[in-house]
Design an enzyme around this catalytic site. Structure first.
Site, short mmCIF file in Angstrom:
data_model
loop_
_atom_site.label_atom_id
_atom_site.label_comp_id
_atom_site.label_asym_id
_atom_site.label_seq_id
_atom_site.Cartn_x
_atom_site.Cartn_y
_atom_site.Cartn_z
N GLU A 175 67.94 -45.43 -65.82
CA GLU A 175 68.02 -44.73 -67.49
C GLU A 175 69.34 -43.58 -67.44
O GLU A 175 69.42 -43.22 -66.65
CB GLU A 175 66.80 -44.40 -67.40
CG GLU A 175 65.22 -44.88 -67.22
CD GLU A 175 64.09 -44.11 -67.61
OE1 GLU A 175 63.99 -42.98 -67.28
OE2 GLU A 175 63.39 -45.48 -67.66
N GLU B 52 79.62 -38.05 -73.79
CA GLU B 52 78.44 -37.11 -73.45
C GLU B 52 78.88 -35.80 -72.83
O GLU B 52 79.54 -35.96 -71.99
CB GLU B 52 77.57 -38.00 -72.18
CG GLU B 52 76.01 -37.27 -72.17
CD GLU B 52 74.66 -37.89 -71.96
OE1 GLU B 52 75.15 -38.81 -70.97
OE2 GLU B 52 73.90 -38.58 -71.78
N1 LIG Z 1 68.48 -42.14 -69.97
C1 LIG Z 1 67.19 -41.27 -69.40
O1 LIG Z 1 66.39 -41.44 -69.04
C2 LIG Z 1 68.85 -40.39 -68.66
C3 LIG Z 1 67.77 -38.89 -68.39
C4 LIG Z 1 67.60 -37.72 -68.12
C5 LIG Z 1 69.16 -37.89 -67.84
N2 LIG Z 1 70.03 -39.12 -67.97
C6 LIG Z 1 71.52 -38.55 -68.23
O2 LIG Z 1 71.65 -38.20 -67.00
C7 LIG Z 1 72.56 -37.19 -67.00
C8 LIG Z 1 72.65 -36.36 -66.25
O3 LIG Z 1 72.28 -35.51 -64.41
P1 LIG Z 1 72.93 -35.45 -63.38
O4 LIG Z 1 74.51 -34.71 -63.85
O5 LIG Z 1 71.94 -35.57 -62.48
O6 LIG Z 1 73.23 -37.16 -63.10
P2 LIG Z 1 74.08 -37.13 -61.47
O7 LIG Z 1 73.91 -39.14 -61.95
O8 LIG Z 1 75.86 -36.79 -61.52
O9 LIG Z 1 73.08 -37.42 -60.63
C9 LIG Z 1 71.79 -38.17 -60.70
C10 LIG Z 1 71.26 -38.44 -58.98
O10 LIG Z 1 72.05 -38.91 -58.56
C11 LIG Z 1 72.54 -38.69 -57.41
N3 LIG Z 1 73.88 -39.15 -57.08
C12 LIG Z 1 75.17 -38.81 -57.75
N4 LIG Z 1 75.63 -39.67 -57.19
C13 LIG Z 1 75.31 -40.79 -56.48
C14 LIG Z 1 75.64 -41.84 -55.23
N5 LIG Z 1 76.83 -41.55 -55.15
N6 LIG Z 1 74.27 -42.20 -54.52
C15 LIG Z 1 73.59 -42.33 -54.97
N7 LIG Z 1 72.84 -41.35 -55.78
C16 LIG Z 1 74.10 -39.87 -56.41
C17 LIG Z 1 72.69 -36.99 -57.36
O11 LIG Z 1 72.80 -36.56 -56.58
C18 LIG Z 1 71.37 -36.69 -58.33
O12 LIG Z 1 69.87 -37.11 -57.31
C19 LIG Z 1 72.89 -37.27 -67.57
O13 LIG Z 1 74.41 -38.24 -68.63
C20 LIG Z 1 72.19 -37.70 -69.26
O14 LIG Z 1 72.36 -38.26 -70.17
C21 LIG Z 1 69.76 -39.95 -68.87
O1 LIG Z 2 66.74 -36.41 -70.37
C1 LIG Z 2 66.18 -37.39 -71.04
C2 LIG Z 2 64.67 -37.36 -71.39
C3 LIG Z 2 63.54 -37.92 -70.51
C4 LIG Z 2 62.92 -38.22 -70.56
C5 LIG Z 2 61.63 -39.43 -70.28
O2 LIG Z 2 62.25 -39.93 -69.76
C6 LIG Z 2 60.49 -39.67 -71.10
O3 LIG Z 2 59.48 -38.69 -71.87
O4 LIG Z 2 60.06 -40.21 -70.18
#
Ligand SMILES: NC(=O)c1ccc[n+]([C@@H]2O[C@H](COP(=O)([O-])OP(=O)(O)OC[C@H]3O[C@@H](n4cnc5c(N)ncnc54)[C@H](O)[C@@H]3O)[C@@H](O)[C@H]2O)c1
Ligand SMILES: O=C/C=C/C=C(\O)C(=O)O
Length: 486
Positions: free
Chosen positions: A254, A390
């Protein structure tokens, strides 16, 4: 100073290396805890504990017993609601009014919903003829996938982690969770709830640390993990996908988005303003489903912009404990640097700053916090990085359109496809546009209205796979077909 340890095989343990990192409160920049950073040794211990638990009491438990325990986990979260709320708000700085309505209740619901669902999943079966006339019967059974690596982000920490752990455990798997380094507290606290609820040791394991060259990478590189479910940035998703390829492990991703809101002249303006306000600014704009691109039909453009501005300027900025505050800080000063770099870029690219664009004046005690102003722009080219990237902050760009076709084209022009919100009172238009916008989740006249039985996930670069309802089963179970010659 409080220490946050890993939770492995039912015990809280520190790192052999003694490496600790700071857990910072973004409201004031103060360190609230020291967190143990896992090395390969702790990750390996967690995976081994998960493997052993699959073969132990957890694997042998009846469905009835397992789901009863998961209900106790949900009750345990509710019983300790205030502790979870405090921990989540200290890690993220978000208003308590929000976390108490969204984050913590969903944390509990994620266990209940999937525990109940798993009891009602039908199996498929096919009778077939055979040349000797006796026939054969096929039936398919679902089995747990095994040890699941759960890697979660910081924006809705408990909600998004349990959104994966709930169905994973309901399906009989064990998990090793790597929460975001920014928000380790509620994932750590959940270990206590699991213990009290009677979840056997080794079923729920937590390792803390960073992504690359730390706990996250060590987990995805560990060959005894059977699959990875990840929520986070698209670029991180690519890295995890590569890592999972070695050993042919399954993934559910996701990822990021740059979601479009489409506001038609035949909308109910009050609803469109209220929904767009939430989708741009709730959680300080740090929701993957949020709207950072708003397209408004030209005849109502000026009215929409001025009304959104008016509402954005009414947002009350403040710390979690301020009951009237509905707008907190960003998660960290590092993330603020990123968001502010886009605020600056918008000006360089010639945007009209309708409101915000900087850092609010805060009282002395919050001066070290990650505050930014809610921000609205107009007038940018669709090719500006502010409109294509984003930002994950409390901001949106509003652009006029003239025709329905143009609105759809604008919505679809980016490589993301997570969510979209359509505002119209014309039901035919709603269906027509919803059918053509390339996104996994479409809301019409609403936003972030969630039924946990529905498929959730993104298309294009916003993800792979769907979770939610029976779709979660596709990832968290292996189907096995049994063919019996009669
Ligand atoms: N599609 C969805 O449902 C959804 C929901 C919430 C957030 N997001 C996305 O998440 C992002 C924000 O969250 P973030 O900054 O924590 O994301 P991120 O990708 O920086 O980190 C997410 C997780 O991945 C880990 N991680 C980072 N690099 C890694 C690697 N090389 N190997 C394994 N794990 C690693 C981080 O430590 C953290 O636990 C935004 O892009 C947002 O759109 C998506
Ligand atoms: O930031 C993202 C929000 C995600 C929400 C869900 O995954 C959910 O409502 O289940």
């Amino acid at each position: 100073m409080k220490e946050i340890k890993h939770y492995i095989n039912g015990e809280y343990v520190g790192s052999a290396s003694g490496k600790l990192f700071d857990n910072v409160n973004p409201v004031n920049g103060k360190v609230i805890a020291k967190v143990h950073e896992a090395g390969r040794e702790e990750v390996d211990a967690a995976v081994k504990a998960g493997r052993a638990a699959l073969r132990g009491p957890w694997g042998k438990m009846t469905l009835e017993e397992r789901t009863r325990i998961l209900h106790k986990v949900a009750d345990g979260i509710n019983d300790r609601f205030d502790e979870f709320l405090e921990a989540e708000c200290q890690d993220t700085g978000k208003p308590k009014s929000m976390a108490s309505h969204i984050d913590i209740p969903r944390g509990a619901a994620n266990f209940k919903v999937f525990a109940d669902m798993i009891k009602n999943v039908p199996t498929e079966s096919f009778e077939m003829p055979t040349p000797d006339g006796t026939g054969a019967l096929n039936y398919a059974v679902r089995r747990p996938k095994g040890v699941i690596g759960v890697i979660s982000p910081w924006n809705l920490p408990l909600l998004l982690m349990t959104w994966k752990v709930g169905p994973a455990l309901a399906c009989g798997n064990t998990v090793v969770v790597k929460p975001s380094e920014e928000t380790p507290s509620t994932t750590a606290l959940l270990g206590e709830v699991m213990k009290d609820a009677g979840v056997p040791d080794g079923v729920y394991n937590v390792v803390h640390g960073f992504g690359g060259d730390s706990a996250g990478a060590f987990l995805t590189e560990h060959q005894d993990v059977d699959g990875f479910t990840f929520t986070g940035e698209t670029t991180t998703g690519e890295i995890i996908m590569k890592s999972a390829a070695k050993g042919i492990r399954d993934i559910s991703l996701e990822l990021g988005g740059k979601n479009a809101g489409l506001v038609f002249a035949d909308c109910d303006m009050d609803k469109a303003i209220e929904g767009t306000m939430r989708s741009a600014f709730v959680n300080c704009g740090q929701v993957c489903l949020g709207t950072e691109r708003v397209y408004v039909e030209r005849s109502i453009f000026d009215e929409f912009v001025s009304r959104l501005k008016e509402e954005a300027e009414k947002l009350r900025i403040g710390p979690p404990d301020d009951d009237k505050a509905n707008f907190g800080p960003l998660v960290s000063l590092k993330h603020r640097e990123k968001v502010l770099s886009y605020y600056q870029k918008a000006v360089e690219d010639g945007a009209t700053v309708v409101t915000g664009g900087g850092v609010p004046d805060m009282p002395e005690e919050y001066a070290g916090g990650a505050w930014v102003q809610p921000t609205i722009w107009t007038g940018l080219s669709e090719d500006s990085a502010v409109v294509t990237d984003e930002i994950f902050g409390p901001c949106c760009h509003i652009c006029p359109f003239d025709t329905e076709e143009e609105a759809i084209e604008l919505a679809n022009r980016l490589p993301y496809g997570l969510a979209s919100a359509i505002w119209t009172e014309n039901v035919s238009r709603a269906h027509r546009v919803a059918g053509q916008v390339e996104a996994g989740i479409i809301w019409v006249n609403s936003w972030f209205l969630r039924d946990l039985r529905t498929p959730f996930g993104g298309s294009k670069q916003s993800g792979i796979g769907r979770e939610g309802g029976v779709h979660s089963l596709e990832f968290y179970t292996e189907m096995k077909n049994v063919c019996i010659k009669l």
